[in-house]
Write an enzyme that holds these catalytic residues in place. Structure first.
Site, PDB file in Angstrom:
ATOM      1  N   CYS A 114       0.821  -1.228   0.000  1.00 48.90           N
ATOM      2  CA  CYS A 114       0.000   0.000   0.000  1.00 48.90           C
ATOM      3  C   CYS A 114       0.849   1.271   0.000  1.00 48.90           C
ATOM      4  O   CYS A 114       0.334   2.360  -0.241  1.00 48.90           O
ATOM      5  CB  CYS A 114      -0.952  -0.002   1.181  1.00 48.90           C
ATOM      6  SG  CYS A 114      -2.056  -1.402   1.192  1.00 48.90           S
ATOM      7  N   HIS A 236      -3.067   7.484   2.125  1.00 45.27           N
ATOM      8  CA  HIS A 236      -3.516   6.179   1.621  1.00 45.27           C
ATOM      9  C   HIS A 236      -4.893   5.876   2.204  1.00 45.27           C
ATOM     10  O   HIS A 236      -5.127   6.014   3.409  1.00 45.27           O
ATOM     11  CB  HIS A 236      -2.503   5.098   2.010  1.00 45.27           C
ATOM     12  CG  HIS A 236      -3.020   3.715   1.806  1.00 45.27           C
ATOM     13  ND1 HIS A 236      -3.633   3.322   0.642  1.00 45.27           N
ATOM     14  CD2 HIS A 236      -3.042   2.628   2.634  1.00 45.27           C
ATOM     15  CE1 HIS A 236      -3.999   2.049   0.759  1.00 45.27           C
ATOM     16  NE2 HIS A 236      -3.661   1.615   1.950  1.00 45.27           N
ATOM     17  N   ASN A 266     -10.230  -0.006   0.179  1.00 48.86           N
ATOM     18  CA  ASN A 266      -8.773   0.133   0.136  1.00 48.86           C
ATOM     19  C   ASN A 266      -8.262  -0.552  -1.133  1.00 48.86           C
ATOM     20  O   ASN A 266      -8.374  -1.772  -1.253  1.00 48.86           O
ATOM     21  CB  ASN A 266      -8.198  -0.531   1.397  1.00 48.86           C
ATOM     22  CG  ASN A 266      -6.681  -0.514   1.441  1.00 48.86           C
ATOM     23  OD1 ASN A 266      -6.023  -0.241   0.445  1.00 48.86           O
ATOM     24  ND2 ASN A 266      -6.125  -0.840   2.597  1.00 48.86           N
TER      25      ASN A 266
HETATM   26  O1  UT7 Z   1      -3.421  -0.770   3.688  1.00 46.90           O
HETATM   27  C1  UT7 Z   1      -3.276  -1.324   4.964  1.00 46.90           C
HETATM   28  C2  UT7 Z   1      -4.313  -2.371   5.103  1.00 46.90           C
HETATM   29  N1  UT7 Z   1      -4.833  -2.678   6.379  1.00 46.90           N
HETATM   30  C3  UT7 Z   1      -5.394  -1.808   7.245  1.00 46.90           C
HETATM   31  O2  UT7 Z   1      -5.397  -0.636   7.116  1.00 46.90           O
HETATM   32  C4  UT7 Z   1      -6.082  -2.459   8.416  1.00 46.90           C
HETATM   33  C5  UT7 Z   1      -6.155  -1.589   9.630  1.00 46.90           C
HETATM   34  N2  UT7 Z   1      -7.097  -2.137  10.558  1.00 46.90           N
HETATM   35  C6  UT7 Z   1      -8.440  -1.924  10.472  1.00 46.90           C
HETATM   36  O3  UT7 Z   1      -8.886  -1.227   9.584  1.00 46.90           O
HETATM   37  C7  UT7 Z   1      -9.323  -2.491  11.538  1.00 46.90           C
HETATM   38  O4  UT7 Z   1      -8.541  -3.148  12.516  1.00 46.90           O
HETATM   39  C8  UT7 Z   1     -10.402  -3.487  10.985  1.00 46.90           C
HETATM   40  C9  UT7 Z   1     -11.434  -2.728  10.176  1.00 46.90           C
HETATM   41  C10 UT7 Z   1      -9.753  -4.568  10.143  1.00 46.90           C
HETATM   42  C11 UT7 Z   1     -11.116  -4.148  12.152  1.00 46.90           C
HETATM   43  O5  UT7 Z   1     -11.712  -3.162  12.976  1.00 46.90           O
HETATM   44  P1  UT7 Z   1     -11.509  -3.196  14.554  1.00 46.90           P
HETATM   45  O6  UT7 Z   1     -12.221  -2.041  15.081  1.00 46.90           O
HETATM   46  O7  UT7 Z   1     -10.030  -3.282  14.809  1.00 46.90           O
HETATM   47  O8  UT7 Z   1     -12.269  -4.508  14.943  1.00 46.90           O
HETATM   48  P2  UT7 Z   1     -11.723  -5.763  15.766  1.00 46.90           P
HETATM   49  O9  UT7 Z   1     -10.820  -6.587  14.920  1.00 46.90           O
HETATM   50  O10 UT7 Z   1     -11.240  -5.280  17.109  1.00 46.90           O
HETATM   51  O11 UT7 Z   1     -13.058  -6.568  16.015  1.00 46.90           O
HETATM   52  C12 UT7 Z   1     -14.084  -6.086  16.899  1.00 46.90           C
HETATM   53  C13 UT7 Z   1     -15.252  -7.054  16.848  1.00 46.90           C
HETATM   54  C14 UT7 Z   1     -14.846  -8.509  17.036  1.00 46.90           C
HETATM   55  O12 UT7 Z   1     -15.882  -9.140  17.733  1.00 46.90           O
HETATM   56  P3  UT7 Z   1     -15.786  -9.408  19.307  1.00 46.90           P
HETATM   57  O13 UT7 Z   1     -14.573 -10.277  19.487  1.00 46.90           O
HETATM   58  O14 UT7 Z   1     -15.634  -8.047  19.931  1.00 46.90           O
HETATM   59  O15 UT7 Z   1     -17.071 -10.078  19.618  1.00 46.90           O
HETATM   60  C15 UT7 Z   1     -14.806  -9.060  15.633  1.00 46.90           C
HETATM   61  O16 UT7 Z   1     -15.043 -10.438  15.574  1.00 46.90           O
HETATM   62  O17 UT7 Z   1     -15.877  -6.987  15.557  1.00 46.90           O
HETATM   63  C16 UT7 Z   1     -15.942  -8.297  14.991  1.00 46.90           C
HETATM   64  N3  UT7 Z   1     -15.809  -8.157  13.545  1.00 46.90           N
HETATM   65  C17 UT7 Z   1     -16.848  -7.931  12.735  1.00 46.90           C
HETATM   66  N4  UT7 Z   1     -18.167  -7.804  12.977  1.00 46.90           N
HETATM   67  C18 UT7 Z   1     -18.972  -7.575  11.926  1.00 46.90           C
HETATM   68  C19 UT7 Z   1     -14.667  -8.195  12.797  1.00 46.90           C
HETATM   69  N5  UT7 Z   1     -14.967  -8.004  11.507  1.00 46.90           N
HETATM   70  C20 UT7 Z   1     -16.314  -7.834  11.444  1.00 46.90           C
HETATM   71  C21 UT7 Z   1     -17.198  -7.586  10.385  1.00 46.90           C
HETATM   72  N6  UT7 Z   1     -18.515  -7.469  10.672  1.00 46.90           N
HETATM   73  N7  UT7 Z   1     -16.792  -7.466   9.117  1.00 46.90           N
END
Ligand code: UT7
Length: 309
Positions: A114, A236, A266
């Site tokens: 990226c 980005h 993205n």
């Molecule tokens: O170019 C670089 C590429 N990568 C990035 O920029 C990634 C950077 N990271 C992110 O954008 C975020 O970390 C994500 C969008 C990937 C995830 O968001 P988050 O706020 O960090 O969520 P999390 O991983 O802490 O998950 C929170 C909750 C979890 O459930 P529990 O354990 O709290 O019950 C996940 O299982 O949300 C759940 N979850 C979802 N729920 C509904 C994870 N993905 C999803 C989803 N829909 N798609």
């Protein structure tokens, strides 16, 4: 020395998947995706790979550069950044050189994930400083849908397909480049050839929140510029929460930090050139603007570049 934009183009696949589409097979919902990422939809390419999308974007950028009198034979270099090459040999860049008839250009592909567009732009400016090149066509093109695990809701909701291309020419004004890598943290975001992407989203999130503001401050210091002197900060497009956090941390004016992530998701190395092309087509790039670009991603890699219009 810095680079000056003289043409932009982009290609976006016609097929669009909104968040509701993903709920057909994923345990997710529109509200969660919008709230956590700012993404409402993404383009998906079923038929064109990164090479063909890159060519379409390149043709449009050359058409735009043609208005400034620059033709394919004036190109000294063509660089393509991608993590999803559909051909390995010859490079996509060489294919584009052939298709455009850019007979005086040397051409090759690079992978900086990226951060790709920022890295390759900085590399082009470094070549300009040596006198090796004057005009370069720089393309980011990604068919990320091909490396998604479409059952992994924590990663597949983020990404989209597309290509962006920018023609830059050497400009005798002060410039600056900043590039960093941390291979030791590479496991945070990885994909083996032919495999599916795996990501520690929170680790990448924390990394971005620390490194993007740092790198913007680093380039401002190198440019001896205050943030108020910059017309646009192009970050980005990875997650709207990251963009908003950077705006807050650096105290930037939100209207100076354009975003299209709601419509694109993205698109990795294509995100910045697609954004630049949108701004250009909307008439928002005026002559003599001062732009700071910043990218971050797999590697881990992060960097910033200064570009003018
Ligand atoms: O170019 C670089 C590429 N990568 C990035 O920029 C990634 C950077 N990271 C992110 O954008 C975020 O970390 C994500 C969008 C990937 C995830 O968001 P988050 O706020 O960090 O969520 P999390 O991983 O802490 O998950 C929170 C909750 C979890 O459930 P529990 O354990 O709290 O019950 C996940 O299982 O949300 C759940 N979850 C979802 N729920 C509904 C994870 N993905 C999803 C989803 N829909 N798609």
């Amino acid at each position: 020395m810095t680079g000056k934009i003289i043409g932009t183009g982009s290609y976006l696949p016609e097929l669009v998947w909104d968040n509701h589409k993903l709920t057909e097979w994923l345990d997710t919902n529109d509200e969660w995706i919008r709230e956590r990422t700012g993404i409402g939809q993404r383009h998906i390419s079923k038929d064109l790979g990164a090479g063909k999308m890159a060519l379409e974007a390149a043709k449009k950028a050359m058409e735009d550069a043609g208005k400034a009198g620059l033709g394919a034979e004036d190109l000294d270099a063509i660089f393509v950044c991608t993590v999803t090459p559909d051909i390995m040999v010859p490079s996509i860049a060489c294919e584009i050189q052939k298709m455009l008839g850019a007979v005086n250009a040397f051409a090759y592909d690079i992978n900086a994930a990226c951060s790709g567009f920022v890295f390759v732009y900085n590399m082009a400016v470094a070549y300009m400083e040596t006198g090796l090149i004057k005009n370069a066509l720089i393309i980011g093109s990604e068919q990320l849908s091909s490396m998604m695990d479409w059952n992994d809701r924590s990663s597949c909701i983020l990404f989209g397909d597309g290509a962006g291309a920018v023609v830059v020419t050497a400009c005798e004004q002060k410039g600056a480049s900043v590039m960093h890598s941390d291979g030791a943290s590479g496991e945070a975001l990885q994909c083996v050839t032919g495999g599916k992407l795996s990501m520690d989203g929170q680790k990448v999130f924390r990394f971005a929140l620390k490194r993007v503001p740092e790198v913007v401050e680093e380039i401002l210091a190198k440019m001896e510029m205050e943030k108020e002197q910059v017309d646009l900060f192009l970050l980005h497009q990875a997650n709207m929460r990251i963009i908003e956090a950077v705006i807050k941390r650096l105290g930037l004016e939100p209207e100076k930090v354009p975003s299209n992530i709601d419509r694109m998701g993205n698109t990795s190395s294509a995100s910045l050139p697609i954004l630049l092309d949108e701004l250009n087509r909307e008439g928002k790039l005026r002559t003599g603007m001062k732009l700071v670009m910043a990218g971050f991603g797999a590697g881990l890699t992060w960097g910033a570049g200064y570009i003018t219009t």
